[in-house]
Design an enzyme around this catalytic site. Structure first.
Site, short mmCIF file in Angstrom:
data_model
loop_
_atom_site.label_atom_id
_atom_site.label_comp_id
_atom_site.label_asym_id
_atom_site.label_seq_id
_atom_site.Cartn_x
_atom_site.Cartn_y
_atom_site.Cartn_z
N HIS A 290 0.81 -1.21 0.00
CA HIS A 290 0.00 0.00 0.00
C HIS A 290 0.85 1.26 0.00
CE1 HIS A 290 0.80 0.78 4.30
NE2 HIS A 290 0.68 -0.52 4.47
N CYS A 306 2.86 -5.04 6.86
CA CYS A 306 2.61 -4.88 5.44
C CYS A 306 3.80 -4.25 4.72
CB CYS A 306 1.36 -4.04 5.22
SG CYS A 306 -0.12 -4.85 5.83
#
Length: 330
Positions: A290, A306
């Protein structure tokens, strides 16, 4: 040749700085970097201004798809990683140090000026802007949207440049007035459309590489990858889907360090959302690739497991992956 690379529920930023090992201090910078100095910078011929050389190299790397992260002229770790990847791809000794052969190879990839003129538009200055972005998730959840803080903030991200360098290139400029002519770094403004077959996330190197079906490198990006609190996974996974301008959901079961709420939270979309402008969902439950509200921290801080890229790199990668693209954590 152009190139570039990028779990909506669990990723936001921790701040653990990494000092670049040959960052340049203020004394190594020109008092006022100019478009002419950067555009005309040459490694040979007695050029002694490392700052303008690095800015030029950063823009050329960005255009070629070897992202240096935020363009700032400092020659930090993200720059050195991108430079080493370019050197390796070009058959040069991958030292991560700018030298004559590397500079000339970069210069051969593009003849366009490094610094270009841009006229600020009405759309640039009309907002809406979120003047102050709170730190806590609880406070973030109370805001209707998480936009850029100012026109200058928005322009800096659009041109992949540090706000401080944008300001230095434009002394005395008020970025809030449409019609104002400014100097900007001339970087790609649209994601590429190459088809990525495999993404390799190198946890130790804090980088992400994207390859096509013929194993050609089509994108290289600096990344923040996991933390001691929530390490990134290992092994092979696949892309499930891509969500642009995502809403961020926090569940207290995640028990993130520094988040004290006992209630689920929903944080609205925007570039300053904890996962930025795009979310690439992975088959590893609650993990994804992301963007970020803080591009200057990418590769220098940890994440909640992440893979965090700058918004522009994440958007570039998102345009090239598809459902089923392999993502290998090594």
């Amino acid at each position: 040749m152009a190139m570039r690379l990028f779990a909506l529920l669990v990723c936001a930023g921790l701040c653990m700085g990494a000092a670049p090992h040959h960052a340049h201090d203020a004394s190594s910078r020109p008092q006022r970097p100019t478009a002419d100095a950067i555009n005309g910078a040459q490694f040979a011929g007695g050029q002694k201004d490392a700052f303008v050389l690095i800015v030029k190299a950063e823009v050329l790397l960005d255009r070629a798809g070897f992202s240096p992260g935020v363009i700032d002229g400092r020659g930090g770790e993200n720059f050195r990683k991108a430079l080493a990847a370019f050197q390796h791809q070009s058959g040069l000794n991958a030292t991560g140090t700018l030298n004559t052969d590397t500079f000339n190879a970069l210069a051969a990839t593009s003849e366009d000026p490094i610094i270009a003129a841009y006229v600020i538009t009405e759309d640039d200055v009309k907002g809406p802007f979120t003047k102050k972005i709170p730190v806590s998730f609880e406070a973030l959840a109370k805001l209707p949207r998480l936009d850029y803080s100012s026109a200058r903030d928005e322009l800096a991200e659009r041109f992949h440049i540090a706000e401080s360098l944008l300001a230095a290139l434009n002394p005395g400029i008020d970025f809030d007035h449409a019609g104002t002519r400014i100097a900007v770094t001339d970087v790609p403004q649209k994601p590429r459309r190459a088809k990525v077959a495999k993404v390799v996330v190198d946890k130790a190197a804090r980088s992400l590489s994207a390859y096509d079906a013929n194993d050609n490198l089509v994108g290289f990006y600096p990344a923040s990858i996991g933390s001691a609190e929530k390490p990134a996974p290992s092994g092979e996974f696949k892309v499930k889907n891509v969500a642009h301008n995502p809403t961020y959901h926090y569940d207290p079961r995640f028990a993130f360090k520094g988040v004290k709420t006992n209630h689920k939270l929903t944080i609205q979309p925007g570039p300053k959302n904890p996962v930025g402008l795009v979310w690439i969902d992975l088959s590893a439950p609650s993990y994804g690739i992301h963007g970020t509200p803080s591009p200057e921290k990418v590769g220098k801080t940890e994440s909640h497991g992440c893979i965090r890229l700058t918004n522009w790199d994440a958007l570039d990668l998102a345009a090239m992956v598809h459902r089923g693209t392999i993502v290998d954590f090594v």
